[in-house]
Design a protein around this motif. Structure first.
Motif, PDB file in Angstrom:
ATOM      1  N   PRO A  11       2.209   2.134  -5.857  1.00  9.77           N
ATOM      2  CA  PRO A  11       2.215   3.425  -5.168  1.00  9.77           C
ATOM      3  C   PRO A  11       3.562   3.817  -4.571  1.00  9.77           C
ATOM      4  N   PHE A  12       3.843   5.109  -4.604  1.00  5.81           N
ATOM      5  CA  PHE A  12       5.050   5.696  -4.004  1.00  5.81           C
ATOM      6  C   PHE A  12       6.308   4.948  -4.440  1.00  5.81           C
ATOM      7  N   ALA A  13       6.418   4.763  -5.755  1.00  4.81           N
ATOM      8  CA  ALA A  13       7.562   4.023  -6.314  1.00  4.81           C
ATOM      9  C   ALA A  13       8.824   4.882  -6.283  1.00  4.81           C
ATOM     10  N   LYS A  14       9.947   4.208  -6.064  1.00  5.69           N
ATOM     11  CA  LYS A  14      11.233   4.916  -6.067  1.00  5.69           C
ATOM     12  C   LYS A  14      12.361   3.902  -6.219  1.00  5.69           C
ATOM     13  N   PHE A  15      13.550   4.409  -6.537  1.00 10.77           N
ATOM     14  CA  PHE A  15      14.732   3.555  -6.613  1.00 10.77           C
ATOM     15  C   PHE A  15      15.329   3.411  -5.218  1.00 10.77           C
ATOM     16  N   ASP A  16      15.787   2.187  -4.894  1.00 15.90           N
ATOM     17  CA  ASP A  16      16.499   2.011  -3.624  1.00 15.90           C
ATOM     18  C   ASP A  16      17.998   2.184  -3.856  1.00 15.90           C
ATOM     19  N   ALA A  17      18.788   1.951  -2.809  1.00 21.44           N
ATOM     20  CA  ALA A  17      20.235   2.174  -2.894  1.00 21.44           C
ATOM     21  C   ALA A  17      20.900   1.287  -3.932  1.00 21.44           C
ATOM     22  N   GLU A  18      20.315   0.096  -4.205  1.00 18.44           N
ATOM     23  CA  GLU A  18      20.892  -0.833  -5.186  1.00 18.44           C
ATOM     24  C   GLU A  18      20.375  -0.594  -6.596  1.00 18.44           C
ATOM     25  N   GLY A  19      19.515   0.412  -6.769  1.00 21.79           N
ATOM     26  CA  GLY A  19      18.981   0.702  -8.094  1.00 21.79           C
ATOM     27  C   GLY A  19      17.732  -0.081  -8.451  1.00 21.79           C
ATOM     28  N   ASN A  20      17.161  -0.796  -7.474  1.00 24.49           N
ATOM     29  CA  ASN A  20      15.921  -1.530  -7.709  1.00 24.49           C
ATOM     30  C   ASN A  20      14.719  -0.613  -7.492  1.00 24.49           C
ATOM     31  N   VAL A  21      13.635  -0.886  -8.196  1.00 27.57           N
ATOM     32  CA  VAL A  21      12.393  -0.142  -7.993  1.00 27.57           C
ATOM     33  C   VAL A  21      11.619  -0.784  -6.848  1.00 27.57           C
ATOM     34  N   THR A  22      11.263   0.010  -5.867  1.00 25.18           N
ATOM     35  CA  THR A  22      10.448  -0.485  -4.759  1.00 25.18           C
ATOM     36  C   THR A  22       9.182   0.360  -4.675  1.00 25.18           C
ATOM     37  N   TYR A  23       8.171  -0.179  -4.013  1.00 23.13           N
ATOM     38  CA  TYR A  23       6.897   0.536  -3.901  1.00 23.13           C
ATOM     39  C   TYR A  23       6.228   0.169  -2.582  1.00 23.13           C
ATOM     40  N   ALA A  24       5.293   1.007  -2.163  1.00 22.43           N
ATOM     41  CA  ALA A  24       4.568   0.749  -0.913  1.00 22.43           C
ATOM     42  C   ALA A  24       3.647  -0.446  -1.114  1.00 22.43           C
ATOM     43  N   LYS A  25       3.788  -1.413  -0.258  1.00 22.33           N
ATOM     44  CA  LYS A  25       3.016  -2.648  -0.372  1.00 22.33           C
ATOM     45  C   LYS A  25       1.718  -2.529   0.412  1.00 22.33           C
ATOM     46  N   ALA A  26       0.631  -2.929  -0.223  1.00 22.42           N
ATOM     47  CA  ALA A  26      -0.665  -2.874   0.449  1.00 22.42           C
ATOM     48  C   ALA A  26      -0.681  -3.821   1.636  1.00 22.42           C
ATOM     49  N   ALA A  27      -1.099  -3.326   2.787  1.00 23.21           N
ATOM     50  CA  ALA A  27      -1.177  -4.165   3.986  1.00 23.21           C
ATOM     51  C   ALA A  27      -2.286  -3.601   4.870  1.00 23.21           C
ATOM     52  N   TRP A  28      -3.377  -4.335   4.963  1.00 23.74           N
ATOM     53  CA  TRP A  28      -4.485  -3.832   5.778  1.00 23.74           C
ATOM     54  C   TRP A  28      -4.181  -3.944   7.265  1.00 23.74           C
ATOM     55  N   LYS A  29      -3.198  -4.788   7.587  1.00 21.78           N
ATOM     56  CA  LYS A  29      -2.848  -4.964   8.996  1.00 21.78           C
ATOM     57  C   LYS A  29      -1.320  -4.986   9.116  1.00 21.78           C
ATOM     58  N   PRO A  30      -0.688  -3.818   9.223  1.00 25.78           N
ATOM     59  CA  PRO A  30       0.778  -3.777   9.339  1.00 25.78           C
ATOM     60  C   PRO A  30       1.264  -4.511  10.579  1.00 25.78           C
ATOM     61  N   ALA A  31       2.531  -4.905  10.564  1.00 27.40           N
ATOM     62  CA  ALA A  31       3.119  -5.587  11.720  1.00 27.40           C
ATOM     63  C   ALA A  31       3.033  -4.696  12.953  1.00 27.40           C
ATOM     64  N   ALA A  32       2.947  -5.332  14.107  1.00 24.47           N
ATOM     65  CA  ALA A  32       2.762  -4.580  15.353  1.00 24.47           C
ATOM     66  C   ALA A  32       3.892  -3.591  15.606  1.00 24.47           C
ATOM     67  N   ASP A  33       5.114  -3.947  15.177  1.00 28.55           N
ATOM     68  CA  ASP A  33       6.260  -3.069  15.434  1.00 28.55           C
ATOM     69  C   ASP A  33       6.610  -2.198  14.230  1.00 28.55           C
ATOM     70  N   ALA A  34       5.722  -2.137  13.229  1.00 22.71           N
ATOM     71  CA  ALA A  34       6.013  -1.372  12.015  1.00 22.71           C
ATOM     72  C   ALA A  34       6.065   0.122  12.307  1.00 22.71           C
ATOM     73  N   LYS A  35       7.101   0.787  11.773  1.00 23.54           N
ATOM     74  CA  LYS A  35       7.251   2.233  11.947  1.00 23.54           C
ATOM     75  C   LYS A  35       7.052   2.967  10.631  1.00 23.54           C
ATOM     76  N   GLU A  36       6.937   2.207   9.546  1.00 25.47           N
ATOM     77  CA  GLU A  36       6.674   2.805   8.247  1.00 25.47           C
ATOM     78  C   GLU A  36       5.940   1.782   7.378  1.00 25.47           C
ATOM     79  N   TRP A  37       5.357   2.259   6.288  1.00 21.66           N
ATOM     80  CA  TRP A  37       4.606   1.359   5.421  1.00 21.66           C
ATOM     81  C   TRP A  37       5.561   0.341   4.792  1.00 21.66           C
ATOM     82  N   PRO A  38       5.182  -0.958   4.767  1.00 16.72           N
ATOM     83  CA  PRO A  38       6.072  -1.955   4.181  1.00 16.72           C
ATOM     84  C   PRO A  38       6.258  -1.713   2.686  1.00 16.72           C
ATOM     85  N   ARG A  39       7.439  -2.119   2.157  1.00 18.25           N
ATOM     86  CA  ARG A  39       7.720  -1.910   0.742  1.00 18.25           C
ATOM     87  C   ARG A  39       8.087  -3.244   0.088  1.00 18.25           C
TER      88      ARG A  39
END
Length: 461
Positions: free
Chosen positions: A348-376
């Motif tokens: 989901p929500f795949a895109k290229f990062d600054a280094e040209g790698n493909v990253t995507y939103a990682k499924a996490a039913w319980k994000p970290a307490a200090d998370a400000k965005e969905w982990p990738r």
């Protein structure tokens, strides 16, 4: 069905063991540490171990070198069995920490609490498609998917001793926690007069991977002819004839197969090797990795094709790109891939990062307490290969479960590539399971399948 009296006895043994462990740690460290959960423990160990042991304690977090005494590190240190590197007193403390960190006790407690009061059965412990990248089922509550593989050699005798409150060490194991780990699977039982028929595919990932590549016929032919693929790996690595491969070399060949199939390198080989008692210097581990790739020339070609396909898909919105038997498509938001079965999964929500790698939103039913965005997470050729192989294996399981249902068979649990049926006709059911699981569905034509099937009075491995 859960053996509730066994589970309750296990919880009691474990609570007694906790007190003993704390006493041992206090005595061995001469009061420096009174709990293995103390942050002082890591420093205490670091001050007393050799350089090779310290290397095994190194971990990297965000690129920064740190020392750890986590579960994986403890397992590696215990495996060393070198008094010059790990003095006996330190080994004792590390073992105590490992015992305290065991999740077996919590699992026994959960099984007992989840068991229905009326019939002692646990229900609702599977999550359909809980593995987001593959669609595999996951386990909830009882966590059956990560039960220890180790099982007691005499589970009925151990069970009798436990429910009667008799001593279980050293007769059944060196430590109480070791005995308890071996009794987790045997805590699952059939009802009176019935048996559990346990069947799992033999080397399913090692078979599915070359089949999915579309170019691995030589590897598939080994399975069709019944050849020992572990010996073939070892022969290519050590430059000997297959018939001359010895037991130790074959074990290395097994680790090669398990570690290298998904583009795994030295790190993957070392991690898998530790699980099977194979410890080699990095230079030798590199030779093992290179040896597997020589024995499996189809694999690097396939990995490259996968990477090329998903990268081209990302750069060409709305167009399909094939690699082996898999097809990728990027719709501008998500990167999709279709399996030979026709089932479709995505990153989901795949895109290229600054280094040209493909990253995507990682499924996490319980994000970290200090998370400000969905982990990738980063998609790379090895991960793509692993996801595809495990997803296709899951399609085989889904197909078999449906076929079992049509035949009126009662599947009571399934774990990855294994299915368990409760029955009063074990021989007949075993034959039916072999027929179903060794007959590939139409979409998997040409995939050689085989199973290992056992009849049990207690679940085991």
């Amino acid at each position: 069905l859960v053996d509730v009296p066994l589970c309750k006895a296990a919880v009691q043994y474990a609570s007694d063991e906790v007190v003993e462990i704390q006493q041992i740690v206090t005595e061995v460290t001469e009061g420096a540490i009174t709990s293995v959960r103390s942050p002082k423990m890591k420093e205490w160990v670091l001050e007393r171990v050799g350089e090779k042991a310290k290397e095994l304690m190194v971990v990297y977090k965000d690129g920064e070198k740190k020392y750890s005494i986590d579960k994986t590190v403890r397992a590696n240190l215990i495996l060393m069995e070198d008094p010059d590197e790990i003095p006996p007193a330190v080994a004792e403390v590390i073992q105590c920490a490992d015992d305290m960190g065991s999740s077996s006790v919590a699992k026994f407690s959960r099984l007992a609490n989840l068991a229905d009061e009326e019939d002692s059965r646990v229900r609702g412990v599977f999550v359909f498609a809980g593995g987001s990248a593959t669609g595999r089922a996951s386990s909830y509550g009882a966590q059956l998917h990560n039960f220890p593989r180790k099982c007691a050699a005499e589970p009925d005798a151990v069970r009798t001793a436990m429910v009667r409150g008799h001593s279980i060490v050293p007769k059944y194991g060196k430590r109480v926690t070791d005995v308890l780990k071996g009794m987790l699977r045997p805590a699952l039982i059939p009802s009176s007069g019935k048996s559990l028929v346990v069947a799992d595919w033999a080397a399913i990932e090692a078979r599915a991977n070359p089949w999915l590549s579309g170019v691995g016929q030589d590897k598939l032919d080994l399975f069709r002819t019944g050849a020992d693929v572990y010996k073939v790996n070892a022969a290519a690595t050590f430059g000997v004839a297959v018939d001359n491969v010895d037991k130790e070399q074959r074990q290395i060949g097994k680790v090669q197969e398990l570690a290298c199939g998904f583009a795994g390198g030295v790190g993957a080989f070392a991690a898998m090797g530790r699980a099977y008692g194979v410890l080699l210097p990095e230079s030798d581990a590199r030779r093992m990795v290179d040896g597997w790739r020589r024995a499996n020339p189809w694999a690097p070609t396939y990995w490259q094709a996968l990477e090329s396909a998903y990268l081209r898909a990302m750069r060409n919105k709305g167009h399909e790109f094939k690699a082996g038997r898999v097809t990728y498509l990027y719709d501008g938001v998500h990167l999709w891939y279709m399996l030979p079965s026709g089932r479709v999964l995505n990153y989901p929500f795949a895109k290229f990062d600054a280094e040209g790698n493909v990253t995507y939103a990682k499924a996490a039913w319980k994000p970290a307490a200090d998370a400000k965005e969905w982990p990738r997470a980063r998609l790379w050729r090895g991960l793509a290969c692993e996801n595809i192989t495990q997803a296709a294996a899951n399609d085989l399981l889904r197909h078999s479960l449906r076929e079992f249902d049509k035949l009126g068979l009662e599947t009571v649990l399934h774990v990855h590539d294994e299915a368990v049926i409760e029955t009063d006709k074990p021989e007949e059911v075993a034959a039916l399971m072999r027929q179903v699981m060794c007959t590939p569905p139409a979409w998997a034509e040409g995939l050689p399948l085989d199973i290992e099937v056992q009849t049990m009075t207690r679940y085991g491995k």
